[in-house]
Design a protein around this motif. Structure first.
Motif: not given
Length: 564
Positions: A288-306
């Motif tokens: 999957y070719r992730i977009k920059s905005r998606e990557a930033e959101q995934v990083i933030e969500d993983l940080e918040v959840a973990t």
């Protein structure tokens, strides 16, 4: 002449007799000086004696006053206690009963301790349990959920040795033992009787609603996930992994690194490598070719959840139950978890919509997940994808960040590596690159513990009068394993690996439950390290503050980059 000097002078000159010659005048003045000194000394002695007498009298008065106050206080306390006892109806009989109960409790405690020692002697002989770390249950629980956990393990080991018990707040639970010796850790991890305690991984399992997954499950669910994904991590697919790493690294350099260099911006290395590794994992593992905005959101969500599920709720368990609906950070963590599931579902559906000719011909993780018939539902497939995304992006990114941080602090080692990568001796360049990688991961392990296991049998430690009992929960602190038998362990010295080329510190664990993504992680780190070190030079602008929250992070560390 049997006379003192005073008698002699007084004999020469009376008070009425005046001196005539120079010598007589000298004698006269000597007599007058003697008289004056004698008078001063006598006056000083009288004053000193007077002050001493007064001080003694004052001290006696103070002691008497304190004694009287003490006696009065004791009498008042006795009257108060007597009044309270009378009001409560307590008599001497009750006091006697309390005393007898106290004696019985002490006797029972001693008897139970003697019985415990007898049972220990019958079961283990002369072998003793590991020493207990000199910290209370409260402090230990606070440190285990704190931001300096690796340093806490090191402090414990410095006081009682590399194998020790922890007073953890698990009432009625198993004995918790930390093992910081590499050889012993290998034996335990490879032993067939040891098991992964799922309860100890419950905080991580919260990230996927406690669904079966490759990281936290044991037994059949874990075997199905591991067996189904293993082909995707085979060495036969290394070329595909390296190509994906190369393409995404070049794209990151072009779109993010070079513009920051031209703008003379400081680089937050932890965040930038999180972005890069997330892109590489999505491309390599999930096609999957992730977009920059998606990557930033995934990083933030993983940080918040973990942070909430693995850190805050581990520290304050009540946040997961009674207070979950009223704490804003818990609600944000649940929203972040929901977005992560939605993103993983999106990648799964994207793969399914791909024509066969557009899918990778080699086995990828998402292909193995899609084609496995062991999953009960798509929700279980998505749970494994979220876990792989979590485990792969954080460990690799923070390992890279620490390695570049240490190279920026040690310019001599960075120059040596750059010269090797730019030279014609590929063998030397590869060896030095490998040494730098291993030393960076040794000095700054991103996980506080390599693994947690439950012993399936009694374990006698070789060379020590020590036994680890069956059922004990064993943790393996990374900060101890990576310093076991290492001289100048707190210094960054890649050249030390020349003397110990085969030494390992279990960075990827060992045994059946070792890291499945080791080959992908090493491919990422090796390519990014070689590409950036060969053409760029880094220097430290701000060292930031090391912090442990799920991962050991160089929080706030800023580097400045320029082309070499």
């Amino acid at each position: 002449v049997p006379l003192s000097s005073h008698q002699y002078i007084m004999g020469l000159f009376g008070r009425k007799k005046k001196p005539k010659t120079s010598l007589d005048w000298i004698r006269y003045y000597a007599l007058e000086s003697y008289r004056s000194a004698q008078g001063t000394l006598s006056s000083a002695c009288e004053k000193s004696v007077s002050l001493a007498v007064k001080s003694t009298q004052a001290a006696k008065q103070s002691v008497g006053y304190v004694a009287s106050v003490t006696v009065a206080s004791g009498k008042a306390a006795t009257r108060s206690i007597s009044s309270a006892m009378d009001a409560a109806g307590i008599t001497g009989f009750h006091i006697l009963v309390v005393i007898l109960l106290a004696v019985v409790v002490v006797a029972l405690k001693r008897k139970l301790e003697a019985r415990r020692k007898q049972r220990h002697l019958e079961a283990y002989g002369e072998f003793e349990f590991p020493p207990i770390a000199p910290f209370s249950t409260r402090k230990t629980g606070r440190e285990l959920a704190g931001s300096k956990l690796p340093l806490f393990f090191q402090e414990c080991a410095s006081r009682v040795g590399s194998i020790f018990q922890l007073r953890v707040p698990l009432w009625g639970g198993p004995m918790v033992i930390a093992v910081g010796e590499v050889d012993l850790a290998k034996e335990i991890l490879k032993d067939a009787t040891t098991k992964k305690p799922e309860k100890m991984y419950s905080s991580l399992a919260s990230l996927v609603h406690h669904r079966p997954n490759i990281l936290t499950s044991e037994g059949k669910p874990w075997k199905h996930s591991r067996k189904g994904m293993s082909p995707a991590f085979a060495t036969a697919h290394l070329d595909r992994m390296h190509k994906a790493c190369r393409d995404k690294t070049e794209e990151w350099i072009k779109k993010r690194l070079d513009p920051m260099i031209r703008g003379k911006e400081d680089i937050d290395i932890a965040h930038e490598f999180l972005f890069l590794t997330t892109s590489i994992i999505c491309k390599t593992a999930f096609e999957y070719r992730i977009k920059s905005r998606e990557a930033e959101q995934v990083i933030e969500d993983l940080e918040v959840a973990t942070t909430e599920f693995m850190h805050n709720q581990a520290k304050y368990p009540m946040r997961a139950s009674l207070l979950a609906s009223i704490i804003p950070s818990v609600r944000r963590a649940k929203q972040a978890r929901r977005r992560l599931f939605q993103f993983a579902t999106k990648m799964l559906l994207h793969y399914r919509k791909k024509p066969d000719e557009m899918r990778s011909q080699a086995k990828t993780i998402i292909g193995c997940i899609e084609n496995s018939n062991k999953y009960a539902s798509d929700a279980d497939r998505v749970a494994d994808m979220v876990m792989i995304l979590f485990a792969g992006h954080g460990t690799t990114a923070h390992s890279l960040a620490w390695i570049f941080f240490e190279l920026a602090r040690n310019q001599k080692e960075a120059t040596r590596l750059r010269e090797a990568l730019s030279g014609k001796d590929d063998t030397r360049a590869q060896q030095l690159l490998k040494d730098v990688l291993r030393e960076g991961m040794r000095l700054r392990p991103v996980y506080a513990t390599v693994a947690v296991r439950t012993l399936g049998r009694d374990w006698h430690v070789k060379g020590k009068n020590m036994v680890l009992p069956k059922g004990a929960c064993i943790i393996f602190p990374s900060s101890l394993l990576t310093r076991d038998g290492v001289e100048k362990a707190e210094e960054f010295e890649p050249m030390r690996w020349k003397l110990h080329p085969d030494k390992t510190f279990l960075s990827f664990s060992s045994g059946a439950h070792n890291c499945a993504g080791k080959s992908l992680a090493l491919a990422e780190i090796t390519w990014v390290l070689s590409r950036l070190c060969a053409r760029y030079q880094f220097e430290v602008v701000d060292e930031g503050t090391p912090e442990y929250c799920v991962f050991w992070k160089c929080k706030g560390a800023l580097l400045r980059c320029q082309k070499a």
